[in-house]
Scaffold this motif. Structure first.
Motif, short mmCIF file in Angstrom:
data_model
loop_
_atom_site.label_atom_id
_atom_site.label_comp_id
_atom_site.label_asym_id
_atom_site.label_seq_id
_atom_site.Cartn_x
_atom_site.Cartn_y
_atom_site.Cartn_z
N UNK A 252 0.82 -1.22 0.00
CA UNK A 252 0.00 0.00 0.00
C UNK A 252 0.85 1.26 0.00
N UNK A 253 1.94 1.27 0.74
CA UNK A 253 2.79 2.47 0.78
C UNK A 253 3.39 2.73 -0.59
N UNK A 254 3.90 1.69 -1.22
CA UNK A 254 4.46 1.85 -2.57
C UNK A 254 3.38 2.29 -3.55
N UNK A 255 2.20 1.72 -3.43
CA UNK A 255 1.08 2.10 -4.29
C UNK A 255 0.78 3.59 -4.15
N UNK A 269 -5.99 7.37 4.28
CA UNK A 269 -5.39 6.23 4.94
C UNK A 269 -5.57 6.33 6.44
N UNK A 270 -4.87 5.47 7.16
CA UNK A 270 -4.98 5.44 8.62
C UNK A 270 -3.60 5.42 9.24
N UNK A 271 -3.50 5.94 10.47
CA UNK A 271 -2.21 5.86 11.14
C UNK A 271 -1.97 4.40 11.55
N UNK A 280 -5.35 -0.37 5.59
CA UNK A 280 -5.17 0.76 4.67
C UNK A 280 -3.70 1.12 4.58
N UNK A 281 -3.40 2.09 3.74
CA UNK A 281 -2.04 2.61 3.70
C UNK A 281 -1.74 3.27 5.05
N UNK A 282 -0.53 3.07 5.54
CA UNK A 282 -0.10 3.61 6.83
C UNK A 282 0.34 5.06 6.63
#
Length: 553
Positions: A252-255, A269-271, A280-282
């Motif tokens: 997700x981070x790379x996306x 996203x979410x923490x 979700x993406x961090x």
């Protein structure tokens, strides 16, 4: 897993782009951030947050600097309706923060959502309906046109209701949910139909959110889709293009990062990446990735442990020890070679220069961590890490000639315990092994005189207790240590000092001094001693006594 089970899955193909622009671009600024912790994150919890926890979490997000926060699905849950009303009625939403609510494209749900927002100054209404091939076929059994009609009808209802709330500035966000499984040209069609109905302007833009609701392909494919979409959507200057990456493939981070290169303006996203399935993406990782590239993330991560504490209390979920940037062990090195490199890097670091410390992509102090937690000791650790602990915890700068011997002491303890060795155990072993050892020889008294025959000569007169016998010794040398060693050779023959080091144990004038001694006995074996005293000469004499005691123990 069946041997040929993989054959039931299909590979997603690349988007046909003649000249991709995103691979040659750099991220130069932070996106518009939107936290969905209180909606997407909350719905994925074993125990959804209470009203009180939601308030605590909302206040945390505001304190960190998030300006767009999705607070819930008020038409689907009474507690989310009540929470939205509580924020509004108690004036808890700062003027520079915009809350967002989610609703499906159904009149009764949209009307309930607007009721929840009554009295607010500004809000994002997030409209969604699922558009993927499998959702159309399996869940809704609707045609492409019927799905488009559903989205347009929802948009039209929102337009009607906006007129009934003139005190509020409304922003429409539309998500073709499961965009990742939707034909790209069809996703464009449905989004353009919504845009045509809403009629955004450059002053009041529409948000088009393109979620990887289920992450199905590599991040480069998503980047291709975003670039194609951004290049082909009409009225691009009236659109905020948003991404909502999930983490089913663990990328997700790379996306998100590649999507930013490809034209994304906004990230949801979410923490710490909480959310359905793998999350979700961090936003913490994504934000601090920007930070380590010299880009202001516009979010405050300076007290990461406070963030972790509130997050874990509200979600009842732990932050893993190896979570990027935030985990309890991410700035910790057990490997001896890593510890040595970190120790040297910190020693050379100049705060006026760029951060360049091996194995640490970010300065731990920037997120509220201290250097004391960086190096921890187990059976894999080396002398550099142990020396770092002694210097940073206790002020003892163990010289190189002594580090290997002490590392063997700690290695033995670690091997026996088969677990991490904490700093207290290390310091206790240091004291027992080297510091001011006074048995079997105890220094009772000492007198230092200058010899008349030469101002360079020093005479030492000392009284020692050796195995219960009081003895007087005398020695003459070119300094106090040399003179004392010569006097001691009358009792313990054949040893000599081969290395010496000293420093103060503090910065003030009353600080103790510490001396380190390496001696070689008559058989060529090396022994080590450490002495402390307010007087550096006495500290050095004590170090010699400690080393000699080690040699005859």
């Amino acid at each position: 897993m069946k041997k040929e089970g993989f054959k039931k899955y299909k590979q997603y193909k690349n988007v046909e782009l003649k000249e991709r622009k995103w691979p040659s671009k750099l991220i130069e600024k932070a996106p518009i951030w939107c936290s969905v912790d209180l909606r997407d994150g909350n719905q994925a919890l074993r125990n959804p947050m209470s009203l009180e926890k939601k308030i605590d979490f909302f206040n945390l997000l505001v304190k960190m600097g998030y300006k767009e926060i999705e607070v819930g699905f008020p038409a689907a849950s009474q507690i989310e309706y009540d929470f939205t009303r509580y924020l509004i009625e108690n004036n808890l939403i700062p003027d520079d923060v915009t809350i967002q609510i989610l609703t499906q494209a159904r009149r009764e749900l949209i009307e309930k959502s607007f009721e929840a927002l009554k009295g607010i100054k500004k809000a994002v209404v997030h409209l969604y309906n699922s558009t993927s091939v499998v959702q159309r076929k399996v869940v809704f059994n609707k045609s492409k046109k019927e799905i488009i009609d559903l989205a347009v009808d929802g948009t039209r209802i929102i337009k009607e209701l906006v007129r009934e709330y003139p005190e509020t500035e409304f922003i429409l966000e539309y998500s073709p949910e499961s965009f990742s499984g939707t034909e790209l040209d069809y996703a464009l069609d449905i989004c353009e139909a919504v845009v045509d109905e809403w009629k955004p302007t450059t002053e009041n833009k529409i948000i088009l959110n393109l979620p990887t609701t289920v992450e199905m392909y590599t991040p480069n494919v998503y980047a291709d889709q975003i670039e194609w979409f951004s290049d082909n959507i009409k009225n691009r200057d009236k659109i905020i293009l948003s991404a909502h990456p999930h983490n089913d493939r663990g990328t997700a981070v790379a996306t998100a990062e590649l999507a930013m290169l490809a034209g994304i303006d906004r990230i949801e996203g979410t923490i710490f990446g909480n959310g359905e399935r793998t999350g979700n993406v961090d936003l913490v990782t994504l934000g601090l990735n920007l930070y380590t590239q010299g880009i202001d993330p516009e979010i405050d991560f300076s007290s990461i442990d406070e963030v972790i504490g509130i997050y874990e209390e509200c979600t009842e979920m732990p932050v893993p020890d190896r979570q990027p940037y935030a985990g309890s062990l991410v700035y910790t090195a057990y490997s001896g070679s890593h510890q040595d490199a970190i120790k040297k890097g910190l020693g050379l670091y100049n705060e006026e220069e760029y951060w360049e410390v091996p194995y640490l992509p970010i300065d731990p102090k920037d997120v509220g961590r201290t250097y004391e937690a960086i190096i921890r000791i187990n059976a894999q650790s080396g002398k550099g890490g142990i020396a770092f602990i002694m210097q940073n915890y206790y002020g003892f700068s163990i010289p190189k000639f002594m580090q290997k011997d002490f590392s063997l002491v700690i290695q033995s303890i670690a091997d026996e315990s088969v677990k991490e060795v904490n700093s207290e155990v290390i310091y206790d072993a240091f004291k027992k092994s080297y510091l001011n050892i006074d048995s079997p020889i105890t220094l009772e008294s000492i007198e230092i005189n200058s010899k008349e025959v030469s101002k360079k000569d020093i005479e030492i007169l000392a009284s020692i207790n050796y195995k219960g016998n009081l003895m007087n010794i005398a020695g003459v040398g070119n300094g106090p240590i040399d003179a004392f060693v010569k006097g001691m050779n009358n009792i313990i023959e054949g040893f000599k000092v081969s290395s010496y080091n000293q420093h103060s144990l503090g910065d003030d004038s009353n600080a103790e001094s510490v001396a380190y001694i390496q001696i070689i006995d008559k058989d060529g074996r090396k022994h080590y001693g450490v002495g402390t005293d307010n007087n550096i000469i006495l500290a050095s004499i004590k170090a010699v006594v400690s080393a000699v005691n080690k040699s005859i123990a």
